[in-house]
Design a protein around this motif. Sequence first.
Motif, PDB file in Angstrom:
ATOM      1  N   LEU A  47       1.842  -6.399  -4.708  1.00  0.00           N
ATOM      2  CA  LEU A  47       2.591  -5.150  -4.657  1.00  0.00           C
ATOM      3  C   LEU A  47       3.694  -5.133  -5.714  1.00  0.00           C
ATOM      4  CD1 LEU A  47       2.967  -4.542  -0.797  1.00  0.00           C
ATOM      5  CD2 LEU A  47       1.529  -3.264  -2.400  1.00  0.00           C
ATOM      6  N   THR A  73       2.049  -4.824  -9.274  1.00  0.00           N
ATOM      7  CA  THR A  73       1.333  -3.595  -9.607  1.00  0.00           C
ATOM      8  C   THR A  73       2.137  -2.315  -9.426  1.00  0.00           C
ATOM      9  OG1 THR A  73       0.416  -3.488  -7.340  1.00  0.00           O
ATOM     10  CG2 THR A  73      -0.890  -4.645  -9.010  1.00  0.00           C
ATOM     11  N   ASP A  74       3.175  -2.324  -8.600  1.00  0.00           N
ATOM     12  CA  ASP A  74       3.943  -1.105  -8.334  1.00  0.00           C
ATOM     13  C   ASP A  74       5.216  -1.080  -9.183  1.00  0.00           C
ATOM     14  OD1 ASP A  74       5.747   0.867  -7.004  1.00  0.00           O
ATOM     15  OD2 ASP A  74       4.111   0.983  -5.554  1.00  0.00           O
ATOM     16  N   GLN A  75       5.340  -0.081 -10.033  1.00  0.00           N
ATOM     17  CA  GLN A  75       6.487   0.006 -10.941  1.00  0.00           C
ATOM     18  C   GLN A  75       7.799   0.222 -10.206  1.00  0.00           C
ATOM     19  OE1 GLN A  75       5.685   2.971 -13.912  1.00  0.00           O
ATOM     20  NE2 GLN A  75       4.269   1.649 -15.054  1.00  0.00           N
ATOM     21  N   HIS A  76       7.747   0.798  -9.007  1.00  0.00           N
ATOM     22  CA  HIS A  76       8.963   1.013  -8.227  1.00  0.00           C
ATOM     23  C   HIS A  76       9.607  -0.315  -7.790  1.00  0.00           C
ATOM     24  CE1 HIS A  76       6.719   4.820  -7.786  1.00  0.00           C
ATOM     25  NE2 HIS A  76       7.921   5.393  -7.706  1.00  0.00           N
ATOM     26  N   GLU A  97      11.097   0.320   0.514  1.00  0.00           N
ATOM     27  CA  GLU A  97      10.407   0.283  -0.782  1.00  0.00           C
ATOM     28  C   GLU A  97       9.083  -0.467  -0.692  1.00  0.00           C
ATOM     29  OE1 GLU A  97      13.585  -0.362  -0.370  1.00  0.00           O
ATOM     30  OE2 GLU A  97      14.625   1.146  -1.591  1.00  0.00           O
ATOM     31  N   ALA A 110       5.414   1.083  -1.244  1.00  0.00           N
ATOM     32  CA  ALA A 110       4.461   0.511  -2.196  1.00  0.00           C
ATOM     33  C   ALA A 110       3.130   0.207  -1.520  1.00  0.00           C
ATOM     34  CB  ALA A 110       5.043  -0.752  -2.813  1.00  0.00           C
ATOM     35  N   ARG A 128       1.269   3.508  -1.038  1.00  0.00           N
ATOM     36  CA  ARG A 128       0.697   3.961  -2.315  1.00  0.00           C
ATOM     37  C   ARG A 128      -0.523   3.148  -2.703  1.00  0.00           C
ATOM     38  NH1 ARG A 128       6.277   4.678  -3.361  1.00  0.00           N
ATOM     39  NH2 ARG A 128       6.486   2.572  -4.230  1.00  0.00           N
ATOM     40  N   ALA A 129      -0.488   1.828  -2.462  1.00  0.00           N
ATOM     41  CA  ALA A 129      -1.629   0.972  -2.775  1.00  0.00           C
ATOM     42  C   ALA A 129      -2.832   1.320  -1.905  1.00  0.00           C
ATOM     43  CB  ALA A 129      -1.242  -0.489  -2.572  1.00  0.00           C
ATOM     44  N   LYS A 159      -4.418   4.558  -3.192  1.00  0.00           N
ATOM     45  CA  LYS A 159      -5.221   4.326  -4.407  1.00  0.00           C
ATOM     46  C   LYS A 159      -6.574   3.730  -4.056  1.00  0.00           C
ATOM     47  CE  LYS A 159      -1.450   3.675  -7.711  1.00  0.00           C
ATOM     48  NZ  LYS A 159      -0.770   2.713  -8.630  1.00  0.00           N
TER      49      LYS A 159
END
Length: 313
Positions: free
Chosen positions: A51, A54-57, A299, A303, A306-307, A310
């Motif tokens: 996570l 791969t997650d820009q946040h 956060e 994430a 969101r993963a 996707k």
Amino acid sequence: MVNTDQGNQTSITEFILLGFGNLPDLQTHLFLLFLVIYIVTTAGNILIIMLVVTDQHLHTPMYFFLATLSFLETCYSSTILPRMLASILTGDRTISLRGCIVQFYFFASLVGSECCLLSMMSYDRYLAICKPLHYAGHMSGRFCFYLVAGSWINGFVAIAIIISLMSQLKFCGPSEIDHFFCDFTPVIKLSCSDSHLMEIVTFIFSSLFTLPPFILTLTSYTCIIITILRIPSSTGKQKAFSTCSSHLMVVTIFYGTLIIVYLLPRTNTMRALNKLFSVFYTVLTPMVNPFIYSLRNKEVKGALRRAIRKMLV
């Protein structure tokens, strides 16, 4: 197994890790329990790493440290649990002298590295809450990398010195270690060499490489708590505390169990419970940390959502 040295003195080349062999009726249950714990620990920590990568946040110093901690604890569990699972499954509790020293080296190095890493994470939270205007300038990507590299080097170099002394000891019997892994005190008790110097050196190095990180962690959270209490609004207090509550919980569990195992007086009751408390910080803590960070962190939960989205699209 023993080898005969000069002067007809026998030298042990293998130890027997007694582990939980005093519970013969529970071996199957223990195997399944520790197998599930190892799978959950590995999967949970790898998920955190993926996570963060791969997650820009999550590309911030706080989560860089968190991913490093997850990697460290995956290694940490892997130094103990696979060997213990194989022992329970096959009934073979022997471990070579060299294998025992190698296991202790990686275990102790990772503990030392984790002490340093937890102090860096607390310092990161201190800057974010107490010195927010200086945070971006201080916690650059390069500086964070140096901190993490320093924590690993610190742990592995310090223990290498202790291991060099341990490898010179002779072990003449008995060969049974009343533990489920090769920890320092149970192993040293079996030595027939004079280990007084080594114990002094180990105490000095342990103090030098664990007390400063502990003091830094304690000082950072003292300042954080004082700063949070000065925030006038309850909403502001809650928001500030939510950013460090997960880490504070992890630090409390980690240092709490270490203090119980290594610093409290060796009464008969504590000797009996020592193995149980060792399970807490070597097995259970690496498993619960991903849950603490994911369940209490918006956060990370975001994430994860969101993963999953996707993957489903």
